[in-house]
Design an enzyme around this catalytic site. Sequence first.
Site, short mmCIF file in Angstrom:
data_model
loop_
_atom_site.label_atom_id
_atom_site.label_comp_id
_atom_site.label_asym_id
_atom_site.label_seq_id
_atom_site.Cartn_x
_atom_site.Cartn_y
_atom_site.Cartn_z
N CYS A 9 0.87 -1.18 0.00
CA CYS A 9 0.00 0.00 0.00
C CYS A 9 0.90 1.22 0.00
O CYS A 9 2.12 1.11 -0.10
CB CYS A 9 -0.99 -0.01 1.16
N ASN A 12 2.56 1.46 4.05
CA ASN A 12 2.87 0.21 4.78
C ASN A 12 2.64 0.34 6.28
O ASN A 12 3.34 -0.26 7.08
CB ASN A 12 4.30 -0.26 4.47
N CYS A 14 -1.00 0.76 7.30
CA CYS A 14 -2.43 0.50 7.48
C CYS A 14 -2.86 -0.77 6.75
O CYS A 14 -2.93 -1.84 7.33
CB CYS A 14 -3.28 1.68 6.99
N ARG A 15 -3.11 -0.64 5.46
CA ARG A 15 -3.70 -1.75 4.70
C ARG A 15 -2.76 -2.93 4.49
O ARG A 15 -3.14 -4.07 4.74
CB ARG A 15 -4.20 -1.24 3.34
N SER A 16 -1.54 -2.67 4.04
CA SER A 16 -0.66 -3.81 3.72
C SER A 16 -0.20 -4.60 4.95
O SER A 16 -0.13 -5.82 4.88
CB SER A 16 0.52 -3.39 2.84
N ASP A 124 -8.13 3.37 1.76
CA ASP A 124 -7.13 3.72 2.77
C ASP A 124 -7.82 4.39 3.97
O ASP A 124 -8.37 5.47 3.84
CB ASP A 124 -6.11 4.67 2.16
#
Length: 153
Positions: A9, A12, A14-16, A124
Amino acid sequence: MVQKVLFVCLGNICRSPIAEAVFQHLVNEKGLSNNWVVDSAAIGSWHVGKSPDSRARQILKNHNVAYNGKARQIKTQDFNEFDYIFGMDEENISDLNSEAPENPKAKIMLLGDFDPQGERIIRDPYYDNGSEGFEKCYQQCMRSSEAFLNQIN
């Protein structure tokens, strides 16, 4: 045969890392941990060396999913080291395709393409006030990772 998957993401944090933690949790639960190397990375370098956003850590903790990684930026060699590189949104995919060397080993795909509910973009949640976006991200990553694993194994 060991397969390698990288979740990417923008930062690196939050999402990933949520996707990485969820995927690792699923392969552990399915007894496939010897078959997979799981990692995550950022497009940008802003958060390198930092832990995920506190809201991301809390969501993982709420679901009893372990994670202790630190943010890192994607490197050129990642494109030939990993079998699959999953972006979280179209901008990630565009950035990954432009950074990839010619004829990379990795298949670059949207993680959300595997979501059985059809939510292709993992939004995000970084700028959200609360943690609802992080919970939604977790659920999307869980559904998509489960579906991908079922398809691949």
